[in-house]
Design an enzyme around this catalytic site. Structure first.
Site, short mmCIF file in Angstrom:
data_model
loop_
_atom_site.label_atom_id
_atom_site.label_comp_id
_atom_site.label_asym_id
_atom_site.label_seq_id
_atom_site.Cartn_x
_atom_site.Cartn_y
_atom_site.Cartn_z
N GLU A 33 35.48 -6.63 62.78
CA GLU A 33 34.74 -6.04 60.67
C GLU A 33 35.73 -6.32 60.01
O GLU A 33 35.82 -6.21 58.76
CB GLU A 33 34.45 -4.78 61.29
CG GLU A 33 33.14 -4.80 61.40
CD GLU A 33 32.44 -2.92 61.57
OE1 GLU A 33 33.06 -1.93 60.47
OE2 GLU A 33 31.62 -2.69 61.95
N GLU B 114 39.04 3.11 58.21
CA GLU B 114 38.58 2.90 59.28
C GLU B 114 37.09 2.16 59.23
O GLU B 114 35.92 2.14 59.28
CB GLU B 114 36.86 4.83 59.38
CG GLU B 114 36.83 5.03 60.52
CD GLU B 114 36.02 4.59 61.46
OE1 GLU B 114 35.47 2.86 61.53
OE2 GLU B 114 34.51 4.79 61.80
N1 SAH Z 1 35.54 5.73 56.32
C1 SAH Z 1 34.19 6.02 55.99
C2 SAH Z 1 32.95 4.57 56.83
C3 SAH Z 1 33.19 4.25 57.55
S1 SAH Z 1 32.50 2.35 57.69
C4 SAH Z 1 34.43 7.59 57.26
O1 SAH Z 1 35.51 7.14 58.12
O2 SAH Z 1 33.14 7.79 57.32
C5 SAH Z 1 32.73 1.07 56.84
C6 SAH Z 1 32.52 1.30 55.04
O3 SAH Z 1 33.98 0.27 55.07
C7 SAH Z 1 32.04 0.56 55.00
O4 SAH Z 1 30.73 0.77 54.35
C8 SAH Z 1 32.21 -0.62 54.93
O5 SAH Z 1 30.91 -1.48 53.68
C9 SAH Z 1 33.50 -1.10 53.88
N2 SAH Z 1 34.12 -1.72 54.53
C10 SAH Z 1 34.48 -2.88 54.96
N3 SAH Z 1 35.60 -3.17 54.91
C11 SAH Z 1 35.98 -3.36 53.67
C12 SAH Z 1 36.63 -4.03 52.43
N4 SAH Z 1 37.92 -4.49 52.85
N5 SAH Z 1 37.29 -3.68 51.43
C13 SAH Z 1 35.99 -2.17 50.67
N6 SAH Z 1 35.16 -2.02 52.14
C14 SAH Z 1 35.28 -2.38 52.97
#
Ligand code: SAH
Length: 685
Positions: A153, A144
Site C-alpha cells: 500500500e 498503519e
Molecule cells: N489508522 C487507521 C486506518 C488505517 S487504514 C486505523 O489504524 O484504524 C490506512 C488509511 O491510510 C486509509 O484510510 C488510506 O486512505 C490512508 N492512507 C494511506 N496512505 C496515505 C498517505 N500517504 N497519506 C494519507 N493517507 C494515507
C-alpha cells in the site's frame, strides 16, 4: 464530478465502463472496505495502544512535548489513542475524503477536537511551518499503512517522505519496526495455482496426455501478490522444507529507503524435496524492545498464542520461477527482491561462486500469457483432475464421430478434451474472443489443424466461420474471466442465444442447465468484515458503523459479494436449496426469472447471511458444483469448492435461532433480470 466504474456485463461477457456520480465510488469503497475488519482486530488495536502509550511516555520522560503525526488516520483511532495517552497535539492525515470527514466527526464526538487536527491530504502534500498544515515537525510517527505484503500500500515511499520532511530526526515510531519471515515449502496444491500440470485423458484408443507448452513451464508468472488465509491450509497440503527465517527488516524510526533492493539469506533444507513456494508473513514490534509484538504468523509457526482472525492482513504465497529439487542440509540462498510496492523471490544453489548478478532485474513478467489469462484459482481449477474427469465422462456421452463441436468458454481445455474423445475427422471450433494467444497451447499439443479458433464475438459468428456446418454439440464449462459473481458465467446462456441460428435442430448443449443454490450460514469469522463495531478500545466509532451501513444500503437492493469460502469457515444453518434453474437448451427468455419462498433454520446458530452458488448439470447424472461440495459433519461444517468464489449476502441484522422444535424461517425473493444478467435478492428474517 463523474466517475467511471468498471463492471462486468454478464449479458455481453465484457467489461463496461459506466458513468456514476462521485458518491457511487465512495460508497463502493466504504461498503467493501476493511475499516470494520481493522476495528474488530482486537489484537492489533490493543498493541497499537500499548505502543503509542510507551512512545508518548518516552518523549515526555525526555521533557519534550509529544507531537504526533498519524499518517492514514482512517477513523482517527490511533490519534485518539495518542491524545488519550497524553500527547500534546496530533496531526491526523487522511487522503480519502469521506474518511477524513468521518475522522473529523469521530474526533469531535470523542471530545478530542482541540488535540487532533485532521488534514485531508496525501502525506506527501502536507506542509510544515507557521502557515503550513503542521506548525512544526512531529516527534512521534504513528502509521498503519500495511497490507498483507507489508509494502503493497505504499508504506515505504510514505515513510521515506515523512522522515525527510515531516518528522524530527530520532523520532519515535509506532510501530518501531517490521520483520518479514519466510519458509520454503513444497506443495502440490499451491503449485497448482501457478503451473499447468499435464492432464490425463482416458480415451477409447488409450490414455492421452495434454501437455502445457514449454513457454508456460518456464514462465515466472505475474508479480501480483497471492494473499490467502494460510490458516485454512491443512498441514497435509504442504511440506515445510526449511525453518522459518527472517528475510528482512524495516526500522521505521530511521530514514527509510524505498528504492528497489535485494536481500539474501542462507538456508539449509530440513528435508529433501521440491522447492516450489515461499510462504511469507510479517510481524511488527510496536516498541524498540520488541515486547509488544503483533504477528501474522500462521498456526504452525506460532502454536502457543491464540490466533487473532483478521482479513486485512493475511499471509503471502510466492511462487519460485521454477521448481527446484533440494537436498536436506544442502547450502541454498534465497533472495527477496523488492521495488517500492512488491516483493518476489529467487532460490539459488550455492556453488562456490556466489553470483548475485542474475537475481537482480525486475519483477516477474509473464511470458507465456497464460498467467494473464488465468488467475491462480483458475489454474487450480484446470489442474483439478477430478473435475476434468467429470467433463471427460460427460463429453464421452454426447460426442459422436461426426460431431461438430463449438466451445464457448475463456481459456478452456474442453476443445482438447473433446478432440481426444471424438473421432479424428471431427472438426471442432472454439470461440475465444479474448484468448487468442491460447493457440500456443494447441500448438504444443499438435492440435492447431484440429481445433479452429474463431476470432469473433458470438453475435458476429458467420456460417463461413463454421465452414457452413451446423453445430451439433455446444459446450462450455462455463467460465469467463470477467465473471465476478457465480451467476456471471451465465454469459454462456447469452452466447448460446446469440449463436442459435448456427445450431443443428438436435443440438446437444453441455451443460444443459444451470441452477442457483442457496443456504443460510453462520460464519466463524467473516461476519466481522460487515458488522458494526460500536466502541473500539473505549472510543466511540459509531459514525463509521453508520457510514458503512449507509453505503451498503446505497443501492435499493443490497448486492451479494464474492468470497472464496474455503478460506472462511462457516456452518450451514439450513439445508441447501435450489432456487432458480436456467435451461441452456432454450434461449434466454425476455421476461425475468423470479422466485420466492422460505427456508427453515435447522441448526442453532447466528444467521449471518446467505451463500449462493451455481451448479451445472453436464449430463443426466453428472453435475459440478461451484459452491458447496459437502456438509462434512453433524455440526454443519461446510466444504466449499476451493477454486471458486461464492456469493455472500450479509443480512443487515443477525438472528439467533435457539430452539429446533419450532424452526425459524427466513423468507427470500430472488430475481434474475434477463436484460442485465444480474440477480437481485431480498431476505426477511
Ligand atoms: N489508522 C487507521 C486506518 C488505517 S487504514 C486505523 O489504524 O484504524 C490506512 C488509511 O491510510 C486509509 O484510510 C488510506 O486512505 C490512508 N492512507 C494511506 N496512505 C496515505 C498517505 N500517504 N497519506 C494519507 N493517507 C494515507
Amino acid at each position: 464530478m463523474k466517475t467511471f466504474c468498471g463492471r462486468a456485463n454478464p449479458t455481453t461477457g465484457s467489461m463496461e465502463w459506466l458513468e456514476e456520480g462521485e458518491d457511487y465510488d465512495y460508497h463502493q469503497e466504504i461498503a467493501r472496505s476493511r475499516y470494520a475488519d481493522m476495528l474488530h482486530d482486537k489484537d492489533r488495536n490493543v498493541k497499537y495502544y500499548q505502543g503509542i502509550r510507551a512512545a508518548v511516555s518516552r518523549v515526555k520522560e525526555r521533557g519534550e512535548k509529544a507531537i504526533v503525526l498519524d499518517i492514514g488516520t482512517g477513523t482517527g483511532l490511533l490519534s485518539m489513542m495518542a491524545a488519550s495517552a497524553g500527547a500534546d497535539f496530533c496531526y491526523a492525515v487522511e487522503v480519502f475524503k469521506p474518511m477524513a470527514n468521518a475522522a473529523v466527526k469521530i474526533v469531535e464526538k470523542n471530545g478530542f477536537s482541540d488535540k487532533i487536527k485532521v488534514i485531508n491530504k496525501h502525506s506527501t502534500e502536507v506542509t510544515v511551518g507557521p502557515d503550513g498544515d503542521m506548525q512544526c515537525r512531529a516527534n512521534i510517527l504513528v502509521t498503519e499503512l500495511f497490507d498483507t505484503e507489508l509494502i503493497g500500500e505504499g508504506a515505504l515511499p510514505t515513510y521515506e517522505h515523512a522522515h525527510k520532511y515531516l518528522v524530527e530526526e530520532g523520532c519515535e515510531a509506532v510501530p518501531h519496526r517490521a520483520t518479514v519471515y519466510v519458509q520454503l515449502v513444497e506443495s502440490k496444491r499451491m503449485w497448482s495455482w501457478n503451473k499447468l500440470f499435464p492432464v490425463r485423458v482416458e480415451a477409447e484408443d488409450g490414455e492421452k496426455i495434454i501437455v502445457p507448452p514449454s513457454e508456460m513451464e518456464n514462465c515466472p508468472g505475474v508479480p501480483s501478490v497471492c494473499d490467502i488465509q494460510l490458516n485454512q491450509m491443512p498441514s497435509s497440503d504442504f511440506t515445510t522444507l526449511s525453518d522459518v527465517v527472517t528475510m528482512f527488516r524495516v526500522d521505521f524510526s530511521k530514514p527509510v529507503r524505498s528504492a528497489s533492493t535485494c536481500y539474501r539469506v542462507q538456508l539449509e533444507p530440513v528435508k529433501s524435496g521440491k522447492a516450489q513456494i515461499v510462504l511469507s508473513w510479517w510481524d511488527i514490534d510496536m516498541d524498540p524492545s520488541g515486547m509488544i509484538n503483533c504477528t501474522m504468523a500462521p498456526y504452525w509457526a506460532k502454536p502457543t498464542s491464540a490466533l487473532q482472525w483478521r482479513d486485512h492482513w493475511m499471509q503471502c504465497v510466492y511462487f519460485l520461477p521454477s521448481e527446484e529439487p533440494v537436498l536436506q542440509g544442502e547450502k541454498l540462498f534465497l533472495t527477496a527482491c523488492r521495488d517500492e510496492y512488491s516483493v518476489w523471490y529467487k532460490l539459488q544453489k550455492a556453488r562456490g561462486e556466489e553470483n548475485t548478478a542474475d537475481v537482480r532485474g525486475g519483477s516477474p513478467v509473464c511470458r507465456c500469457r497464460a498467467h494473464l489469462l488465468w488467475n491462480r484459482p483458475r489454474f487450480g481449477e484446470l489442474n483439478d483432475q477430478n473435475r476434468t474427469c467429470q467433463y471427460i465422462q460427460s463429453l464421452s456421452k454426447v460426442l459422436k464421430t461426426d460431431s461438430v463441436c463449438l466451445c464457448i468458454s475463456d481459456g478452456s481445455l474442453l476443445p482438447v478434451l473433446a478432440h481426444y474423445l471424438g473421432a479424428k475427422q471431427v472438426q471442432y471450433f472454439v470461440l475465444f474472443f479474448r484468448s487468442l494467444h491460447f493457440s500456443l497451447f494447441f500448438k504444443a499439443n499438435h492440435l492447431e489443424d484440429k481445433i479452429k479458433i474463431i476470432e469473433a464475438r458470438p453475435e458476429l459468428l458467420k456460417p463461413s466461420h463454421l465452414e457452413d456446418k451446423k453445430i451439433s454439440v455446444l459446450v462450455g464449462e462455463p467460465f469467463f474471466t470477467t465473471s465476478l459473481l457465480p451467476w456471471h458465467n451465465l454469459y454462456f446462456w447469452y452466447a448460446r442465444t446469440a449463436v442459435s441460428s448456427h445450431l443443428a435442430s438436435n443440438v446437444t448443449v453441455l451443460p444443459h442447465s444451470a441452477s442457483l443454490h442457496m443456504m443460510i450460514v453462520e460464519f466463524q469469522d467473516l461476519w466481522r468484515i460487515r458488522s458494526p463495531c460500536g466502541t473500539c478500545e473505549g472510543f466511540d466509532v459509531r459514525t463509521m458503523d453508520d457510514m458503512i451501513k449507509d453505503s451498503l444500503n446505497f443501492r435499493e437492493s443490497k448486492e451479494a459479494e464474492p468470497h472464496p469460502l474455503w478460506e472462511y469457515p462457516c456452518k450451514s444453518l439450513s439445508d441447501p436449496q435450489e432456487v432458480l434453474t436456467f435451461d441452456f437448451t432454450k434461449t434466454v427468455p425476455q421476461h425475468c426469472l423470479s422466485t420466492e419462498g422460505s427456508v427453515n433454520l435447522l441448526r442453532k446458530g447466528r444467521s449471518h447471511g446467505a451463500v449462493l452458488w451455481m451448479e451445472y448439470l453436464l449430463a443426466a447424472d453428472i453435475s459440478v458444483s461451484t459452491g458447496l461440495m459437502q456438509i462434512s459433519n453433524e455440526k454443519g461444517n461446510c466444504e466449499w469448492n476451493p477454486h471458486c468464489k461464492q456469493a455472500v449476502y450479509f443480512f443487515s441484522s443477525v438472528i439467533e435461532s435457539e430452539t429446533l422444535s419450532d424452526p425459524t424461517a427466513v423468507t427470500y425473493a430472488i430475481n434474475f433480470d434477463t436484460k442485465t444478467g444480474e440477480i437481485a435478492m431480498d431476505f426477511k428474517l
